[in-house]
Write a protein that holds these residues in place. Sequence first.
Motif, mmCIF file in Angstrom:
data_model
loop_
_atom_site.group_PDB
_atom_site.id
_atom_site.type_symbol
_atom_site.label_atom_id
_atom_site.label_comp_id
_atom_site.label_asym_id
_atom_site.label_seq_id
_atom_site.Cartn_x
_atom_site.Cartn_y
_atom_site.Cartn_z
ATOM 1 N N ILE A 30 0.533 -1.262 0.447
ATOM 2 C CA ILE A 30 -0.298 -0.018 -0.582
ATOM 3 C C ILE A 30 0.626 1.154 0.005
ATOM 4 N N ASP A 31 2.178 1.305 1.046
ATOM 5 C CA ASP A 31 2.762 2.740 0.888
ATOM 6 C C ASP A 31 3.685 2.631 -0.025
ATOM 7 N N SER A 34 1.236 4.043 -3.176
ATOM 8 C CA SER A 34 0.622 4.510 -3.327
ATOM 9 C C SER A 34 1.532 5.861 -3.502
ATOM 10 N N GLN A 37 1.975 6.369 -7.018
ATOM 11 C CA GLN A 37 0.764 5.946 -8.300
ATOM 12 C C GLN A 37 0.665 7.545 -7.836
ATOM 13 N N THR A 38 0.910 8.476 -6.962
ATOM 14 C CA THR A 38 1.172 10.085 -6.680
ATOM 15 C C THR A 38 1.795 10.571 -7.554
ATOM 16 N N GLU A 112 -3.581 2.954 -9.209
ATOM 17 C CA GLU A 112 -4.730 3.640 -7.944
ATOM 18 C C GLU A 112 -5.451 2.604 -8.076
ATOM 19 N N LEU A 115 -3.803 -0.088 -5.924
ATOM 20 C CA LEU A 115 -3.896 0.779 -4.910
ATOM 21 C C LEU A 115 -5.465 0.058 -3.789
ATOM 22 N N LYS A 119 -5.989 -2.098 -0.353
ATOM 23 C CA LYS A 119 -6.438 -1.765 0.650
ATOM 24 C C LYS A 119 -8.137 -2.618 1.020
#
Length: 199
Positions: A30-31, A34, A37-38, A112, A115, A119
């Motif tokens: 996830i980290d 994320s 993606q960002t 995305e 992610l 989650k």
Amino acid sequence: DQEKTLEEIKKKRNKDLLNAYCILPVKDKIDLTSTLQTLTSTGIPIIETLVFLENNAESKKIRTLALELRRNIIAGSTLAETVEKYKKVFGRVFVGLVKAGEDSGELDKTLERMLQLFKKQDATKAKVIGALIYPVFVICVAVLVIIVMLTFVFPAFAGMFDSLGAELPFITKLCIQMGTFMKKFWYMIPIILFGIILV
């Protein structure tokens, strides 16, 4: 030559470290996803994104991973090809989706979707663990009660029956013998319990 040798040793150590990690935990996925993606969605090149992860990721696993990925990409590999080399770390789903994202030119959108998937996996895992806590607690209490009964209660009954000169029932004799064994070999109890949990 000495610097080159040290670099090769460091690379081998990092690869061995990554292989030792096996699959990356969902939290780390996830980290990692994320951040990728960002930053990629804002147009930052993947190399710079990996440098950011090397320097800022909380997890040592992710920092080491980012370093290896960056080295492979600088050497001429694509992100998908590099991730493929560490499929034991990332898992097949991650590898497949990264390849699909690169092939389609929509890596940020694919990240995305990944992610959101990770989650959901994390939330499901937390629910399962939460659901198992109470049964495990009940089992532990039951085992503790049984141990107390065998080591303290049944021996007391044995003394009472002996004073009355009465014959002990077979089940009571068996329980007393088990209690005696547990008192004598008490250090075996944690080992046995641990073995049962593993099975």
